[in-house]
Design an enzyme around this catalytic site. Structure first.
Site: not given
Ligand code: NAD
Length: 356
Positions: A142, A189, A221, A245, A249
């Site tokens: 970001y 990851k 994942d 993020d 959610d």
């Protein structure tokens, strides 16, 4: 206790739910004998309209001077449908996080028993799930360099993390795990990304200082899958900005609705407390938004910024009592909820306040 609280409602339903959150803080002050004073400031689309900036200097100065910030949401369809807009509401949010040094976003995911039926996940899988996410907030893809090349035909966003950035959130997460079930899951990851390899290396080093906390490393994942399959296995989860993020959610569905989840963004200065949902323009102005996430954000504010644990617990107990009495906003109602128990934003706030 005397405290200054800055109310920053922002856009859309942020205005409606934050007004209710503030009323709950008022009731707490009255009940427990505190003196809270309030100021208000602009951010997001409303700030762009008024000043041209998504985070006016005046707002930032007021934030820095306050003891805590109760925040709503930013966003407007005008910008969502115009990727070329140069000034955007969410720039205000990102700048606020950077300027206030809000490097850790805490999202407790805890299901009220009464809402087991509101989730799309089966109750027997959900019952007892209680997860605390630590999402890193000021680094990653970001904030790295971004741009276009090849005459605009190729785009890039650079992900970057420093040892220091990982270390400080790791400590916060380990400390929190110590006060809970003493389990920490670090999500990355590392099989593919260099930033993730640094992330894992730093967590492993910090873990040596917390031998009483059991640490597990998981790829993002696999975590996405396990959150739905077996949410009870998680206690504290710590992860980078982008993964956090998305995963938080996803985890919001464990709690049944975006309208139920609160978050705290903390660093070394003023903390900011906000619902995880956005400005929800599809329901703005209709008076139907669920204010419980804002109310639970106010509870987090009392607990984390002011150390008022009994007051925070009183707010959570009042929310629980209202749900037990069968009251629902539209987003958490089900086919069995009687029409007269489906309340609007303000009436739901009234019920919580009546229970305080
Ligand atoms: P959203 O969270 O605003 O809404 C998603 C869905 O959930 C909508 O159907 C909405 O009606 C519902 N919902 C959300 N909060 C609710 C509540 N309290 N009560 C009842 N229903 C609720 O996400 P979106 O639609 O993807 O985004 C809308 C705008 O919000 C966009 O401009 C986006 O950029 C912005 N946004 C801001 C933040 C933030 O300020 N932190 C976070 C997410 C999205």
């Amino acid at each position: 206790m005397n405290k200054n609280i800055l109310i920053v409602p922002g856009d859309g339903i942020g205005q409606e739910v934050t007004a209710v959150g503030k009323r709950v803080l008022d009731r707490i002050a009255e009940k427990f004998g505190h003196a809270f004073t309030y100021d208000e400031a602009l951010i997001g689309h409303v700030a762009i309209e008024a000043t041209g900036s998504p985070l006016p200097d005046e707002t930032l100065a007021k934030m820095k001077a306050s003891d805590a910030v109760l925040f709503g949401a930013v966003g407007h369809p005008k910008y969502d449908n115009d990727p070329s807009a140069k000034v955007r509401p969410e720039q205000g949010l990102l700048k606020m996080r950077k300027e206030l040094g809000l490097y850790a976003n805490l999202r407790p995911i805890k299901l009220f028993d009464e809402l087991l039926g509101a989730s799309s996940i089966r109750p027997e899988i959900l019952r007892g799930a209680d997860i605390l996410f630590f999402r890193e907030l000021t680094g990653d893809i970001y904030f790295g360099e971004k741009g276009r090349k090849n005459d605009g035909a190729t785009a890039y966003d650079v992900a970057e993390y420093s040892r220091h950035e990982v270390e400080r959130i790791a400590r916060k997460a380990f400390e929190a795990a110590r006060t809970r079930r003493k389990k920490l899951c670090s999500v990355d990851k590392a099989n593919v990304l260099e930033t993730s390899r640094l992330w894992r290396e730093v967590i492993q080093k910090v873990a040596l200082e917390y031998p009483d906390v059991e640490v597990e490393y998981q790829f993002v994942d696999a975590t996405a899958m396990l959150l739905i399959k077996d949410p009870k296995k998680f206690d504290v989860v710590v992860t980078a900005n982008l993964f956090g993020d998305i995963l938080t959610d996803e985890a919001s569905q464990i709690a049944g609705s975006m309208g139920m989840l609160a978050s705290a963004s903390i660093g070394d200065g003023t903390g900011v407390y906000e619902p995880i949902h956005g400005s929800a323009h599809d329901i703005t102005g209709k008076g139907v938004a669920n204010p419980l996430a804002s109310i639970l954000s106010a509870a987090l504010l009392l607990d984390i910024s002011f150390g008022l644990k009994a007051e925070a617990d009183a707010v959570i107990a009042a929310v629980d009592a209202v749900l037990k009495a069968g009251y629902r906003t539209r987003d958490i109602a089900d086919a069995h909820t009687p029409q007269e128990k489906i309340l609007g934003t303000s009436a739901m706030g009234d019920q919580v306040i009546a229970n305080l």
